[in-house]
Enzyme design. Structure first.
Site, PDB file in Angstrom:
ATOM      1  N   GLU A  43       0.849  -1.181   0.000  1.00  0.00           N
ATOM      2  CA  GLU A  43       0.000   0.000   0.000  1.00  0.00           C
ATOM      3  C   GLU A  43       0.886   1.233   0.000  1.00  0.00           C
ATOM      4  O   GLU A  43       1.895   1.287   0.701  1.00  0.00           O
ATOM      5  CB  GLU A  43      -0.926   0.032   1.238  1.00  0.00           C
ATOM      6  CG  GLU A  43      -2.076  -0.952   1.164  1.00  0.00           C
ATOM      7  CD  GLU A  43      -3.222  -0.607   2.118  1.00  0.00           C
ATOM      8  OE1 GLU A  43      -3.219   0.490   2.711  1.00  0.00           O
ATOM      9  OE2 GLU A  43      -4.124  -1.448   2.257  1.00  0.00           O
ATOM     10  N   HIS A  59      -4.321   6.745  -0.153  1.00  0.00           N
ATOM     11  CA  HIS A  59      -3.588   5.491  -0.020  1.00  0.00           C
ATOM     12  C   HIS A  59      -4.158   4.502  -1.012  1.00  0.00           C
ATOM     13  O   HIS A  59      -5.184   4.758  -1.645  1.00  0.00           O
ATOM     14  CB  HIS A  59      -3.604   4.977   1.427  1.00  0.00           C
ATOM     15  CG  HIS A  59      -4.874   4.363   1.883  1.00  0.00           C
ATOM     16  ND1 HIS A  59      -5.956   5.104   2.294  1.00  0.00           N
ATOM     17  CD2 HIS A  59      -5.249   3.064   2.015  1.00  0.00           C
ATOM     18  CE1 HIS A  59      -6.930   4.289   2.675  1.00  0.00           C
ATOM     19  NE2 HIS A  59      -6.543   3.030   2.501  1.00  0.00           N
ATOM     20  N   ASP A 112      -9.886   1.474   7.715  1.00  0.00           N
ATOM     21  CA  ASP A 112      -9.810   2.875   7.267  1.00  0.00           C
ATOM     22  C   ASP A 112     -10.876   3.714   7.961  1.00  0.00           C
ATOM     23  O   ASP A 112     -10.621   4.852   8.367  1.00  0.00           O
ATOM     24  CB  ASP A 112     -10.035   2.973   5.751  1.00  0.00           C
ATOM     25  CG  ASP A 112      -8.928   2.308   4.949  1.00  0.00           C
ATOM     26  OD1 ASP A 112      -7.804   2.198   5.466  1.00  0.00           O
ATOM     27  OD2 ASP A 112      -9.210   1.901   3.805  1.00  0.00           O
TER      28      ASP A 112
HETATM   29 ZN   LIG Z   1      -7.377   1.273   3.087  1.00  0.00          ZN
END
Ligand SMILES: [Zn+2]
Length: 130
Positions: free
Chosen positions: A20, A74, A87
């Site tokens: 990520e 992200h 998140d």
């Molecule tokens: Zn995420």
């Protein structure tokens, strides 16, 4: 935001996949003027975390340029295109969360605002005219 900012973000998330990637967007009046690519301190394909000292330096840069934090981006190299439960739980700033996702080998991004656990989509504009 400008097409240049959009493409720079896309380049970064593609390069850092399968991990990520993350970064910050700053600007004025909803218009992005600055992109700051950040390191994912977790070096993970599943989650991201910004290193506090690097984040502090980035916030200083934004402030000294007279701008404000507008977004945090992200990537989800394996999808989905929306915020994960993590998140949503960890969203700390009232800014747009831009999520880059890869679907059938193609990268795209969608914007989300997360407030008190509620998620709604924010339309991202990235043509030369806005
Ligand atoms: Zn995420």
């Amino acid at each position: 935001m400008t097409p240049g900012t959009w493409q720079a973000m896309r380049r970064q998330v593609k390069q850092q996949a399968p991990l990520e990637a993350c970064g910050l967007l700053a600007g004025m009046n909803g218009r992005v003027e600055m992109r700051i690519g950040m390191h994912n301190a977790d070096r993970s394909p599943m989650r991201f975390h910004m290193e506090p000292a690097e984040q502090w330096r980035a916030f200083q840069r934004i402030e000294s340029a007279g701008l404000e934090l507008l977004g945090i981006y992200h990537s989800h190299p394996n999808g989905p295109d929306r915020p994960s439960p993590t998140d949503i739980a960890e969203a700390m700033y009232p800014v747009v969360q831009v999520i880059w996702y890869c679907w059938n080998g193609k990268w795209g991004a969608r914007g989300w605002r997360i407030e008190a656990g509620n998620v709604r989509e924010i339309l991202l504009k990235h043509s030369a005219s806005v």
